[in-house]
Design an enzyme around this catalytic site. Sequence first.
Site, mmCIF file in Angstrom:
data_model
loop_
_atom_site.group_PDB
_atom_site.id
_atom_site.type_symbol
_atom_site.label_atom_id
_atom_site.label_comp_id
_atom_site.label_asym_id
_atom_site.label_seq_id
_atom_site.Cartn_x
_atom_site.Cartn_y
_atom_site.Cartn_z
ATOM 1 N N ASP A 194 -2.587 0.832 6.892
ATOM 2 C CA ASP A 194 -1.980 0.718 5.668
ATOM 3 C C ASP A 194 -1.414 -0.738 5.527
ATOM 4 O O ASP A 194 -1.194 -1.298 4.665
ATOM 5 C CB ASP A 194 -0.666 1.583 5.910
ATOM 6 C CG ASP A 194 -1.038 3.168 5.985
ATOM 7 O OD1 ASP A 194 -1.138 3.792 4.982
ATOM 8 O OD2 ASP A 194 -1.379 3.330 7.182
ATOM 9 N N GLU A 226 -1.300 -1.091 -5.081
ATOM 10 C CA GLU A 226 -2.424 -0.379 -5.543
ATOM 11 C C GLU A 226 -2.347 0.501 -6.492
ATOM 12 O O GLU A 226 -1.351 1.336 -6.607
ATOM 13 C CB GLU A 226 -3.046 0.376 -4.335
ATOM 14 C CG GLU A 226 -4.253 1.123 -4.335
ATOM 15 C CD GLU A 226 -4.620 1.885 -3.138
ATOM 16 O OE1 GLU A 226 -4.772 3.226 -3.085
ATOM 17 O OE2 GLU A 226 -5.057 1.495 -1.963
ATOM 18 N N ASP A 277 0.910 -1.197 -0.082
ATOM 19 C CA ASP A 277 0.014 -0.176 0.111
ATOM 20 C C ASP A 277 0.837 1.051 0.052
ATOM 21 O O ASP A 277 1.514 1.705 1.122
ATOM 22 C CB ASP A 277 -0.869 0.154 1.258
ATOM 23 C CG ASP A 277 -1.895 1.167 1.409
ATOM 24 O OD1 ASP A 277 -2.256 1.704 0.219
ATOM 25 O OD2 ASP A 277 -2.049 1.632 2.454
#
Length: 218
Positions: free
Chosen positions: A152, A79, A18
Amino acid sequence: MGEHEARVPGAARILGVDPGLTRCGFGVVDMTANRKAYFVDVGVAGTAAAQPLDTRVHTIFEAAGQWLDAYKPNALAIERIFAQEQVNTVIGTAHASGVVIAAAASRGIPVFFHTPSEVKAAVTGSGRADKPSVQRMVARILGLETLPKPADAADALALAICHGWRGGGIGSGINMAATTQTHQGSRPSAARARRIQNLTPAQRAWADAEAKARRAGQ
């Protein structure tokens, strides 16, 4: 890092990331061919906003390299970046994403991208799930006694799980798209029906959510 390096026999190892400069989440899971996800490790690398940009970017680059070298994943799932209201946040995320991708590419590790809605749908069944819901489902899927924090870290694990369940071209996992209807009114084949029956509840919810999204777009 380094306490859970033993690979589950026959499993593909996936590093989920992330990206971010302030907090960059890293999560490693082993995914077997029967779609069982095993927790390996999770952590966050961070930098301070007051630090020079080059220092912050280099810190994330070094952290990514350490995770890649320690666990030698078969794939890296990260991501996909979308424009948001906070332009500075997008730019910072892009910086972090870029160096993580470069670190993986320099080691010959394939990189795959997943949208936030794809990841949320994969682990919760809803592409609009909030972060606490993602944390709870990640903990349940991986059999963790406590929720992975901060968010996260949970998102990084969710990315790895999502990629493993979708197959992702790493020789393990399942292509969840193969279980969904290709057009409205079609019926899945007997083989698809059997695959759907073998899915976990969360995976089945993901497949249903994707099917609905495809029908809505037609």
